[in-house]
Design a protein around this motif. Structure first.
Motif, PDB file in Angstrom:
ATOM      1  N   MET A   1     -10.898  -5.866   3.209  1.00  0.00           N
ATOM      2  CA  MET A   1     -11.397  -6.007   1.839  1.00  0.00           C
ATOM      3  C   MET A   1     -12.011  -7.382   1.645  1.00  0.00           C
ATOM      4  SD  MET A   1      -7.579  -6.240   0.366  1.00  0.00           S
ATOM      5  CE  MET A   1      -6.759  -5.966   1.929  1.00  0.00           C
TER       6      MET A   1
ATOM      7  N   GLU B   1      -2.134   2.271   8.640  1.00  0.00           N
ATOM      8  CA  GLU B   1      -3.334   1.975   7.856  1.00  0.00           C
ATOM      9  C   GLU B   1      -3.803   0.565   8.171  1.00  0.00           C
ATOM     10  OE1 GLU B   1      -3.658   3.168   3.640  1.00  0.00           O
ATOM     11  OE2 GLU B   1      -1.605   3.939   3.885  1.00  0.00           O
ATOM     12  N   HIS B   2      -5.125   0.401   8.252  1.00  0.00           N
ATOM     13  CA  HIS B   2      -5.751  -0.907   8.434  1.00  0.00           C
ATOM     14  C   HIS B   2      -6.830  -1.002   7.370  1.00  0.00           C
ATOM     15  CE1 HIS B   2      -8.663  -3.663  10.747  1.00  0.00           C
ATOM     16  NE2 HIS B   2      -7.766  -4.401  10.138  1.00  0.00           N
ATOM     17  N   ILE B   3      -6.726  -1.984   6.505  1.00  0.00           N
ATOM     18  CA  ILE B   3      -7.636  -2.114   5.375  1.00  0.00           C
ATOM     19  C   ILE B   3      -8.340  -3.465   5.469  1.00  0.00           C
ATOM     20  CG2 ILE B   3      -7.778  -2.207   2.851  1.00  0.00           C
ATOM     21  CD1 ILE B   3      -4.955  -0.644   3.049  1.00  0.00           C
TER      22      ILE B   3
ATOM     23  N   GLU C   1      -7.591  -8.887   5.590  1.00  0.00           N
ATOM     24  CA  GLU C   1      -7.088  -7.660   6.198  1.00  0.00           C
ATOM     25  C   GLU C   1      -5.694  -7.357   5.699  1.00  0.00           C
ATOM     26  OE1 GLU C   1      -7.884  -6.928  10.593  1.00  0.00           O
ATOM     27  OE2 GLU C   1      -7.961  -9.113  10.449  1.00  0.00           O
TER      28      GLU C   1
ATOM     29  N   ASN D   1     -13.704 -11.748   4.452  1.00  0.00           N
ATOM     30  CA  ASN D   1     -12.858 -10.584   4.282  1.00  0.00           C
ATOM     31  C   ASN D   1     -11.405 -10.939   4.547  1.00  0.00           C
ATOM     32  OD1 ASN D   1     -14.935  -8.750   3.707  1.00  0.00           O
ATOM     33  ND2 ASN D   1     -15.370  -8.471   5.878  1.00  0.00           N
TER      34      ASN D   1
ATOM     35  N   CYS E   1      -0.461  -8.500   4.336  1.00  0.00           N
ATOM     36  CA  CYS E   1      -1.817  -8.913   3.996  1.00  0.00           C
ATOM     37  C   CYS E   1      -1.863 -10.426   4.121  1.00  0.00           C
ATOM     38  CB  CYS E   1      -2.179  -8.486   2.580  1.00  0.00           C
ATOM     39  SG  CYS E   1      -3.886  -8.871   2.158  1.00  0.00           S
TER      40      CYS E   1
ATOM     41  N   THR F   1       3.988  -3.617   4.671  1.00  0.00           N
ATOM     42  CA  THR F   1       2.600  -3.972   4.374  1.00  0.00           C
ATOM     43  C   THR F   1       2.463  -5.472   4.548  1.00  0.00           C
ATOM     44  OG1 THR F   1       2.386  -2.187   2.753  1.00  0.00           O
ATOM     45  CG2 THR F   1       0.766  -3.950   2.645  1.00  0.00           C
TER      46      THR F   1
ATOM     47  N   VAL G   1       0.844  -1.184   0.000  1.00  0.00           N
ATOM     48  CA  VAL G   1       0.000   0.000   0.000  1.00  0.00           C
ATOM     49  C   VAL G   1       0.883   1.239   0.000  1.00  0.00           C
ATOM     50  CG1 VAL G   1      -1.790   1.250   1.254  1.00  0.00           C
ATOM     51  CG2 VAL G   1      -1.804  -1.252   1.238  1.00  0.00           C
TER      52      VAL G   1
END
Length: 124
Positions: A106, A102-104, A117, A115, A84, A82, A2
């Motif tokens: 999706m 940042e925490h995403i 993360e 989902n 994931c 990053t 990211v």
């Protein structure tokens, strides 16, 4: 990864070419089945401005602590990491590496209705 920071090497731990378009190089902390990739032991200290891991365990020689030390060794001050994958499993280890910036969350197309993360961490 990211929003890579740049300014140093971009390292994808366990990668298989999926981040090459962003200028990331694939490395492994130890030998692993699959495509041949260089080992992180060949990298100089504090060379990486950006590190990413995708569905890869944070370990070296089967040790979580050795894996964290290797990431810290190659990371420049302020490196963006990053991750994931199985954030729940590695959350405490990831938090010990720096500050979450940042925490995403999706959708995971591999498993409909679930989902995935991603955490972006600024290392000290």
């Amino acid at each position: 990864p990211v929003n890579p920071k740049g300014g140093g090497r971009k390292i994808n731990l366990g990668g298989e070419g999926e981040t090459k378009y962003l200028g990331f190089e694939d490395f492994l902390p130890n030998f692993f089945p699959g495509p041949v990739r260089p080992l992180t032991s060949s990298l100089p200290d504090q060379c990486a401005s950006d590190i990413c891991l995708r569905d890869a365990p944070i370990s070296k020689d089967g040790s979580l602590e050795k894996g964290k030390k290797e990431i810290m060794r190659i990371a420049q001050p302020g490196c963006r990491l990053t991750f994931c994958g199985d954030v729940a499993r590695f959350r405490l280890s990831l938090l010990s590496l720096g500050t979450v910036i940042e925490h995403i969350v999706m959708a995971d197309p591999r498993f409909p209705g679930t989902n995935s993360e991603a955490l972006v961490i600024r290392m000290p």
